[in-house]
Structure formats: structure tokens, C-alpha cells
Design a protein around this motif. Structure first.
Motif, PDB file in Angstrom:
ATOM      1  N   PRO A  80       0.834  -1.209   0.000  1.00  0.00           N
ATOM      2  CA  PRO A  80       0.000   0.000   0.000  1.00  0.00           C
ATOM      3  C   PRO A  80       0.863   1.251   0.000  1.00  0.00           C
ATOM      4  O   PRO A  80       1.913   1.312   0.631  1.00  0.00           O
ATOM      5  N   THR A  81       0.369   2.239  -0.753  1.00  0.00           N
ATOM      6  CA  THR A  81       1.088   3.509  -0.829  1.00  0.00           C
ATOM      7  C   THR A  81       0.763   4.354   0.401  1.00  0.00           C
ATOM      8  O   THR A  81      -0.373   4.359   0.882  1.00  0.00           O
ATOM      9  N   PRO A  82       1.710   5.027   0.933  1.00  0.00           N
ATOM     10  CA  PRO A  82       1.435   5.852   2.121  1.00  0.00           C
ATOM     11  C   PRO A  82       0.537   7.032   1.773  1.00  0.00           C
ATOM     12  O   PRO A  82       0.640   7.630   0.694  1.00  0.00           O
ATOM     13  N   THR A  83      -0.421   7.342   2.674  1.00  0.00           N
ATOM     14  CA  THR A  83      -1.345   8.468   2.488  1.00  0.00           C
ATOM     15  C   THR A  83      -0.818   9.699   3.205  1.00  0.00           C
ATOM     16  O   THR A  83      -0.211   9.608   4.273  1.00  0.00           O
ATOM     17  N   ARG A  84      -1.094  10.816   2.574  1.00  0.00           N
ATOM     18  CA  ARG A  84      -0.660  12.087   3.145  1.00  0.00           C
ATOM     19  C   ARG A  84      -1.826  12.747   3.867  1.00  0.00           C
ATOM     20  O   ARG A  84      -2.925  12.806   3.353  1.00  0.00           O
ATOM     21  N   THR A  85      -1.603  13.216   5.018  1.00  0.00           N
ATOM     22  CA  THR A  85      -2.621  13.893   5.826  1.00  0.00           C
ATOM     23  C   THR A  85      -2.320  15.375   5.855  1.00  0.00           C
ATOM     24  O   THR A  85      -1.185  15.795   6.071  1.00  0.00           O
ATOM     25  N   THR A  86      -3.352  16.144   5.589  1.00  0.00           N
ATOM     26  CA  THR A  86      -3.213  17.599   5.634  1.00  0.00           C
ATOM     27  C   THR A  86      -3.415  18.083   7.065  1.00  0.00           C
ATOM     28  O   THR A  86      -4.277  17.568   7.792  1.00  0.00           O
ATOM     29  N   PRO A  87      -2.667  19.035   7.482  1.00  0.00           N
ATOM     30  CA  PRO A  87      -2.840  19.538   8.852  1.00  0.00           C
ATOM     31  C   PRO A  87      -4.201  20.202   9.032  1.00  0.00           C
ATOM     32  O   PRO A  87      -4.739  20.823   8.123  1.00  0.00           O
ATOM     33  N   ALA A  88      -4.768  20.048  10.210  1.00  0.00           N
ATOM     34  CA  ALA A  88      -6.077  20.617  10.505  1.00  0.00           C
ATOM     35  C   ALA A  88      -5.975  22.140  10.612  1.00  0.00           C
ATOM     36  O   ALA A  88      -4.932  22.687  10.967  1.00  0.00           O
ATOM     37  N   GLN A  89      -7.074  22.802  10.292  1.00  0.00           N
ATOM     38  CA  GLN A  89      -7.124  24.257  10.364  1.00  0.00           C
ATOM     39  C   GLN A  89      -7.076  24.684  11.831  1.00  0.00           C
ATOM     40  O   GLN A  89      -7.945  24.293  12.624  1.00  0.00           O
ATOM     41  N   PRO A  90      -6.085  25.465  12.234  1.00  0.00           N
ATOM     42  CA  PRO A  90      -5.990  25.825  13.651  1.00  0.00           C
ATOM     43  C   PRO A  90      -6.976  26.906  14.071  1.00  0.00           C
ATOM     44  O   PRO A  90      -7.184  27.106  15.279  1.00  0.00           O
ATOM     45  N   LEU A  91      -7.590  27.626  13.118  1.00  0.00           N
ATOM     46  CA  LEU A  91      -8.478  28.736  13.460  1.00  0.00           C
ATOM     47  C   LEU A  91      -9.935  28.357  13.199  1.00  0.00           C
ATOM     48  O   LEU A  91     -10.249  27.680  12.222  1.00  0.00           O
ATOM     49  N   THR A  92     -10.790  28.805  14.095  1.00  0.00           N
ATOM     50  CA  THR A  92     -12.233  28.709  13.915  1.00  0.00           C
ATOM     51  C   THR A  92     -12.817  30.105  14.107  1.00  0.00           C
ATOM     52  O   THR A  92     -12.272  30.918  14.876  1.00  0.00           O
ATOM     53  N   ALA A  93     -13.939  30.379  13.439  1.00  0.00           N
ATOM     54  CA  ALA A  93     -14.512  31.721  13.476  1.00  0.00           C
ATOM     55  C   ALA A  93     -16.026  31.641  13.497  1.00  0.00           C
ATOM     56  O   ALA A  93     -16.631  30.669  13.017  1.00  0.00           O
ATOM     57  N   THR A  94     -16.643  32.675  14.066  1.00  0.00           N
ATOM     58  CA  THR A  94     -18.084  32.858  14.049  1.00  0.00           C
ATOM     59  C   THR A  94     -18.371  34.311  13.680  1.00  0.00           C
ATOM     60  O   THR A  94     -17.678  35.228  14.137  1.00  0.00           O
ATOM     61  N   ILE A  95     -19.401  34.513  12.858  1.00  0.00           N
ATOM     62  CA  ILE A  95     -19.815  35.843  12.424  1.00  0.00           C
ATOM     63  C   ILE A  95     -21.243  36.063  12.901  1.00  0.00           C
ATOM     64  O   ILE A  95     -22.157  35.321  12.511  1.00  0.00           O
ATOM     65  N   GLY A  96     -21.438  37.047  13.770  1.00  0.00           N
ATOM     66  CA  GLY A  96     -22.749  37.283  14.360  1.00  0.00           C
ATOM     67  C   GLY A  96     -23.702  37.994  13.418  1.00  0.00           C
ATOM     68  O   GLY A  96     -23.399  38.283  12.261  1.00  0.00           O
ATOM     69  N   THR A  97     -24.894  38.310  13.934  1.00  0.00           N
ATOM     70  CA  THR A  97     -25.916  39.015  13.168  1.00  0.00           C
ATOM     71  C   THR A  97     -25.827  40.510  13.449  1.00  0.00           C
ATOM     72  O   THR A  97     -25.376  40.924  14.526  1.00  0.00           O
ATOM     73  N   PRO A  98     -26.257  41.355  12.511  1.00  0.00           N
ATOM     74  CA  PRO A  98     -26.185  42.800  12.727  1.00  0.00           C
ATOM     75  C   PRO A  98     -27.084  43.248  13.873  1.00  0.00           C
ATOM     76  O   PRO A  98     -28.182  42.726  14.064  1.00  0.00           O
ATOM     77  N   SER A  99     -26.588  44.205  14.647  1.00  0.00           N
ATOM     78  CA  SER A  99     -27.341  44.782  15.749  1.00  0.00           C
ATOM     79  C   SER A  99     -27.659  46.236  15.426  1.00  0.00           C
ATOM     80  O   SER A  99     -26.812  46.965  14.900  1.00  0.00           O
ATOM     81  N   CYS A 100     -28.870  46.658  15.714  1.00  0.00           N
ATOM     82  CA  CYS A 100     -29.317  48.021  15.446  1.00  0.00           C
ATOM     83  C   CYS A 100     -29.271  48.836  16.742  1.00  0.00           C
ATOM     84  O   CYS A 100     -29.340  48.283  17.832  1.00  0.00           O
ATOM     85  N   PRO A 101     -29.134  50.151  16.639  1.00  0.00           N
ATOM     86  CA  PRO A 101     -29.145  50.961  15.421  1.00  0.00           C
ATOM     87  C   PRO A 101     -27.765  51.178  14.807  1.00  0.00           C
ATOM     88  O   PRO A 101     -27.635  51.888  13.828  1.00  0.00           O
ATOM     89  N   GLY A 102     -26.692  50.633  15.402  1.00  0.00           N
ATOM     90  CA  GLY A 102     -25.338  50.913  14.926  1.00  0.00           C
ATOM     91  C   GLY A 102     -24.881  50.069  13.753  1.00  0.00           C
ATOM     92  O   GLY A 102     -23.799  50.294  13.232  1.00  0.00           O
ATOM     93  N   ARG A 103     -25.679  49.057  13.327  1.00  0.00           N
ATOM     94  CA  ARG A 103     -25.323  48.159  12.219  1.00  0.00           C
ATOM     95  C   ARG A 103     -23.998  47.451  12.489  1.00  0.00           C
ATOM     96  O   ARG A 103     -23.164  47.285  11.610  1.00  0.00           O
ATOM     97  N   CYS A 172     -31.700  48.438   9.678  1.00  0.00           N
ATOM     98  CA  CYS A 172     -32.028  49.069  10.954  1.00  0.00           C
ATOM     99  C   CYS A 172     -33.043  50.188  10.818  1.00  0.00           C
ATOM    100  O   CYS A 172     -33.530  50.692  11.830  1.00  0.00           O
ATOM    101  N   LYS A 173     -33.369  50.624   9.601  1.00  0.00           N
ATOM    102  CA  LYS A 173     -34.328  51.716   9.455  1.00  0.00           C
ATOM    103  C   LYS A 173     -35.760  51.245   9.584  1.00  0.00           C
ATOM    104  O   LYS A 173     -36.628  52.016   9.971  1.00  0.00           O
ATOM    105  N   ALA A 174     -36.039  50.004   9.228  1.00  0.00           N
ATOM    106  CA  ALA A 174     -37.409  49.497   9.320  1.00  0.00           C
ATOM    107  C   ALA A 174     -37.773  49.268  10.770  1.00  0.00           C
ATOM    108  O   ALA A 174     -37.061  48.596  11.511  1.00  0.00           O
ATOM    109  N   ALA A 175     -38.883  49.839  11.192  1.00  0.00           N
ATOM    110  CA  ALA A 175     -39.341  49.680  12.572  1.00  0.00           C
ATOM    111  C   ALA A 175     -39.960  48.301  12.751  1.00  0.00           C
ATOM    112  O   ALA A 175     -40.706  47.831  11.888  1.00  0.00           O
TER     113      ALA A 175
END
Length: 226
Positions: A80-103, A172-175
Motif C-alpha cells: 500500500p502507498t502511504p497516504t498524506r494527511t493535511t494539517p487541521a485548520q488551527p483557526l475557527t470563526a463565528t460571524i454574528g448578526t447585525p445589531s441596530c441601530p449601529g449596524r 435598521c431603518k425598518a421599525a
């Protein structure tokens, strides 16, 4: 009976009817609208099953044949041929939802690796990318201001690889709509008060009509004849 008394009685009766009848109709209509018909239920019909007849078959034993074993061939398989493993992504991220009135939008980046890492926050609204560096095992937050009523593509990158991509839109303009709408129109107490007032006016008209018919029955002399 004099004509003015009949007219006065008719006026009282008509006014009372105009006040009482709409109030009573509206009250009964509201009470009928609040009732809902009950649903009917159906009972399942019983089902019956009848046993099916079983048939038996008799088989006779056939003589068995013995065969001589055939020689097996062994083939060499490639290693069997040796398989190459890619390193895991060290960073994780989250993007929140916009908050009004400052957007405002909060972006959280976390480093799960064993060393410090560089990252960048990019947008497609013409703004420059925001570079950042985060230590091992640390968490860092950044705040962005989005455009009003337009979608913005926000992406977190690390070593020219995409960590997280999200599209956010600030509106944020819509009431916001009110949760509880105000009660408009007359309530039941006012409707019943109108009904009673109209009934009283009708009774007054009937009394005037009746009393005008019996009075005066005879004309009394104001002065005695001399």
C-alpha cells in the motif's frame, strides 16, 4: 290623540331602536365569532384476517458428490502507498448578526493550535481587509460596521485559505412590528350601555304613545257656569 304626541312617541321609539339594535347585533356577532366548531372523530373499522392453508413438500435426498480440492494460486499484491494527511485548520470563526441601530457585527476568531497565527477579515464593500494576529489557545473579537439595507460578504481567511464566509445585511431603518396591537372600537360594557339606553328611549316612546291615548278622555270645565 293629538298629532304632536304621536310624533314625539315615534321619535323616541325610532331613536331608541337606532341605538339599541346595532349594539345588540354587534355584541351577539362578537360572541358567535369566538366559538369554533368541534371536529368529528372517526373510529377505525375492525379488520379480520383468515388463516391461509399451509402445504408441505417432501423431498428425497440426492447422492452427494465429492470433488477433489483445486490447487490455489498465490499472487503477490503491491504494497500500500502511504497516504498524506493535511494539517487541521488551527483557526475557527463565528460571524454574528447585525445589531441596530449601529449596524454592528461581531466576528469571533479562536486559535486552537499550538502557536500564534495570522488571519484577516475581508469584505466586498470596498473596505480594506483587517489583519490580525492571535496567540495559541486565545480568542479575539472584532467589530465591523455594515452598510444600510445592502448585503455584505464577510470572510475570515488564514494562510490564503478561507476559514468562514457569511453574508450579512443591516436593515435598521425598518421599525419592528408591535407585538400587541391596541384594542380599537367599543368594548362589551359600552355596547351594553348603548343597548340599555336605546331600550329606555323605546320604552319612553311607548309610554308617551299610551298616555297620549288615554289622556284627556273628557274635557273638564275650567269655570262653573253661573
Amino acid at each position: 290623540m293629538q298629532l304632536p304626541r304621536v310624533v314625539i312617541a315615534a321619535v323616541f321609539f325610532v331613536i331608541g331602536a337606532l341605538i339599541a339594535i346595532p349594539a345588540i347585533i354587534r355584541t351577539t356577532g362578537d360572541s358567535n365569532a369566538s366559538t369554533t366548531p368541534a371536529g368529528s372523530t372517526t373510529s377505525p373499522s375492525p379488520t379480520g384476517t383468515s388463516p391461509s392453508p399451509t402445504t408441505t413438500r417432501t423431498t428425497t435426498a440426492s447422492p452427494t458428490r465429492t470433488t477433489s480440492p483445486t490447487p490455489t494460486r498465490t499472487s503477490s499484491t503491491p504494497a500500500p502507498t502511504p497516504t498524506r494527511t493535511t494539517p487541521a485548520q488551527p483557526l475557527t470563526a463565528t460571524i454574528g448578526t447585525p445589531s441596530c441601530p449601529g449596524r454592528k457585527v461581531t466576528i469571533t476568531v479562536r486559535n486552537t493550535g499550538a502557536q500564534a497565527e495570522d488571519y484577516a477579515i475581508e469584505r466586498d464593500d470596498g473596505s480594506a481587509s483587517i489583519p490580525g494576529r492571535i496567540a495559541a489557545g486565545a480568542t479575539r473579537e472584532s467589530t465591523l460596521t455594515l452598510r444600510e439595507d445592502r448585503s455584505t460578504r464577510v470572510e475570515v481567511t488564514h494562510a490564503n485559505d478561507s476559514v468562514l464566509v457569511r453574508t450579512r445585511k443591516a436593515n435598521c431603518k425598518a421599525a419592528p412590528p408591535p407585538e400587541n396591537l391596541p384594542v380599537t372600537g367599543a368594548d362589551d360594557t359600552v355596547l351594553w350601555a348603548r343597548a340599555v339606553t336605546g331600550g329606555a328611549a323605546m320604552v319612553t316612546g311607548i309610554i308617551i304613545f299610551w298616555y297620549g291615548g288615554i289622556w284627556p278622555r273628557r274635557r273638564a270645565e275650567l269655570f262653573d257656569k253661573k
